[in-house]
Scaffold this active site. Structure first.
Site, PDB file in Angstrom:
ATOM      1  N   GLU A  93       0.827  -1.205   0.000  1.00 12.08           N
ATOM      2  CA  GLU A  93       0.000   0.000   0.000  1.00 12.08           C
ATOM      3  C   GLU A  93       0.863   1.257   0.000  1.00 12.08           C
ATOM      4  OE1 GLU A  93      -2.863  -0.244   3.268  1.00 12.08           O
ATOM      5  OE2 GLU A  93      -2.837  -2.420   3.036  1.00 12.08           O
ATOM      6  N   CYS A 113       5.574  -7.485   7.611  1.00 12.16           N
ATOM      7  CA  CYS A 113       6.558  -6.971   8.575  1.00 12.16           C
ATOM      8  C   CYS A 113       6.771  -8.031   9.639  1.00 12.16           C
ATOM      9  CB  CYS A 113       6.008  -5.696   9.211  1.00 12.16           C
ATOM     10  SG  CYS A 113       7.166  -4.894  10.358  1.00 12.16           S
ATOM     11  N   GLY A 160       5.863  -2.375   6.674  1.00 15.40           N
ATOM     12  CA  GLY A 160       7.261  -2.795   6.790  1.00 15.40           C
ATOM     13  C   GLY A 160       8.102  -1.918   7.679  1.00 15.40           C
ATOM     14  N   GLU A 161       9.279  -2.427   8.014  1.00 16.84           N
ATOM     15  CA  GLU A 161      10.225  -1.687   8.852  1.00 16.84           C
ATOM     16  C   GLU A 161      11.418  -1.310   7.964  1.00 16.84           C
ATOM     17  OE1 GLU A 161      10.768  -0.236  11.847  1.00 16.84           O
ATOM     18  OE2 GLU A 161      12.776   0.082  11.039  1.00 16.84           O
ATOM     19  N   SER A 192      10.609   6.267   9.250  1.00 13.66           N
ATOM     20  CA  SER A 192      10.053   5.920  10.548  1.00 13.66           C
ATOM     21  C   SER A 192      10.508   4.525  10.947  1.00 13.66           C
ATOM     22  CB  SER A 192       8.523   5.977  10.447  1.00 13.66           C
ATOM     23  OG  SER A 192       7.933   5.641  11.670  1.00 13.66           O
ATOM     24  N   LEU A 216       7.731   5.440  19.286  1.00 16.29           N
ATOM     25  CA  LEU A 216       8.060   5.214  20.695  1.00 16.29           C
ATOM     26  C   LEU A 216       6.899   4.533  21.426  1.00 16.29           C
ATOM     27  CD1 LEU A 216      10.354   5.663  22.727  1.00 16.29           C
ATOM     28  CD2 LEU A 216       9.339   7.881  23.276  1.00 16.29           C
ATOM     29  N   HIS A 217       5.760   5.180  21.455  1.00 19.79           N
ATOM     30  CA  HIS A 217       4.496   4.596  21.921  1.00 19.79           C
ATOM     31  C   HIS A 217       4.406   4.247  23.411  1.00 19.79           C
ATOM     32  CE1 HIS A 217       3.646   4.648  17.730  1.00 19.79           C
ATOM     33  NE2 HIS A 217       4.163   3.495  17.418  1.00 19.79           N
ATOM     34  N   CYS A 342      -2.136   2.199   6.918  1.00 20.60           N
ATOM     35  CA  CYS A 342      -1.654   1.071   6.126  1.00 20.60           C
ATOM     36  C   CYS A 342      -1.884  -0.301   6.738  1.00 20.60           C
ATOM     37  CB  CYS A 342      -0.173   1.258   5.852  1.00 20.60           C
ATOM     38  SG  CYS A 342       0.039   2.141   4.321  1.00 20.60           S
TER      39      CYS A 342
END
Ligand code: SAH
Length: 356
Positions: A93, A113, A160-161, A192, A216-217, A342
């Site tokens: 996407e 991911c 994805g990372e 990111s 971070l979250h 996404c």
């Protein structure tokens, strides 16, 4: 058949010159092909290449652009979400967002991911494969061609990372920076990451003046470890040390993404703890590192049982950060009517989730 063939869209102009020499063609063809590929044209669509030239190219190389498998346009704000099909049938996407300062595209960096963040739809079935540099670039070219518009910014915040696909992402950044490339300045690019610390140190040395965005979250290791498995490998302290190094080397500001989950990480105490953490780890009396926190009420994913924080809790959280000297903005939700975040469209296409 693409086996053992050269992926033309993944080459720099200089490498393309070498390619043409290797197939017995003059190297000046490189500029022409490179420039046309940035506009979404494959070699066989280039009118002043002879049939013989096209044949020689096709024998040694290929050029694939992602094709539009699905396209959703938001009636609210013009956000466009693409489901792109890659040459092997996999889908990813990309989302085109319209801001006052221009058009920005959010691209995917992997098919799926493997980072396992608990709130994220992209990771539910793990990683299928990395995207090639040409597929990273191809999303931008295909979207721009489809829309007939120039794209002025890139965020690597799709599926994805990016730092788990490090080499391809670095090559992609090089390709973007080519003189006759897509013409998007590094200052308008952000990457990111969920926090692959070793790669953040490497990225700092690459010397691309891009913006680093850290997902971070949470403000403590116990909470972060619960929602982001990567925290067990690279705890918050190590992550923030890497951020400090990134800033020291690049002088580019770092932004932090903070997804607010009701009852999990959105209390006033957590806000204070986050401010103390960032101020304590990243700022000293002599350094004034600009810190920016992007607050995002969690996007509820059907397969996950997280609820987003209410407006009041979000405003209160932002307020506390600001009071402690940390710039905080609440992410404006774009494309709400097309579920622009996404991960979910690809899953729907694969028949893994019924409704989006
Ligand atoms: N892997 C990278 C980039 C892709 S995710 C990263 O982790 O940063 C892009 C951003 O969306 C990240 O900040 C991620 O944590 C966030 N995100 C993922 N799922 C989300 C959800 N359901 N609600 C809100 N944000 C989410």
């Amino acid at each position: 058949m693409t086996e053992n063939k050269i992926d033309l869209l993944g080459l720099t102009e200089k490498e393309l010159e070498e390619f043409f020499l290797s197939i017995g063609e003059p190297k000046y063809r490189a500029k022409q092909l490179f420039t046309q590929m940035q506009k979404g044209l494959a070699p066989d669509e280039i009118t002043n290449f002879s049939a013989a030239t096209k044949q020689r190219i096709a024998e040694a190389a290929y050029c694939h652009f992602p094709t539009v498998a699905k396209k959703l346009v938001s009636a609210l704000d013009g956000t466009v979400k693409y489901l792109f099909r890659l040459s092997d049938g996999n889908c990813v996407e990309s989302v085109v967002m319209r801001y006052e300062h221009g058009v920005t595209i959010c691209i995917s960096t992997q098919v799926g991911c493997r980072m396992g963040c608990r709130f994220c739809a992209s990771t539910i079935d793990g990683k299928v494969r990395d995207l090639a540099p040409s597929e990273l670039l191809g999303q931008i070219i295909a979207a721009s061609k489809d829309l007939g518009e120039r794209i002025g910014g890139i965020v690597m915040m799709g599926i994805g990372e990016p730092l788990d696909n490090y080499d391809n992402v670095i090559r992609f950044l090089r390709l973007v920076g080519e003189e006759n490339g897509v013409n998007i300045g590094y200052r308008h690019i952000s990457l990111s990451t969920c926090g692959l610390v070793d790669k953040i140190y490497e990225l700092a040395k690459e010397d691309f003046p891009i913006t680093l965005s850290i997902s971070l979250h949470a403000a403590d290791d116990a909470t972060r470890g619960e929602i982001m498995p990567i925290n067990k490998r690279y705890p918050i302290g190590e992550l923030l040390d890497a951020c400090r190094d990134y800033f020291a080397v690049t002088k580019r500001r770092i932004s932090f993404e903070y997804t607010l989950i009701a009852g999990k990480n959105d209390s006033p105490e957590t806000a204070k703890r986050l401010a103390d953490l960032l101020n304590g780890k990243l700022r000293s009396r002599t350094e004034t590192m600009p810190i920016h926190v992007n607050l995002i009420p969690v996007n509820e994913v059907k397969e996950r049982d997280f609820t987003h924080s209410d407006k009041k809790a979000v405003a209160r959280f932002a307020d506390i950060l600001e009071k402690h000297g940390i710039r905080a903005t609440v992410r404006r939700k774009l494309g709400a009517d097309i579920n622009a975040s996404c991960g979910q469209l690809r899953r729907a296409e694969a028949g893994e989730t019924a409704d989006i």
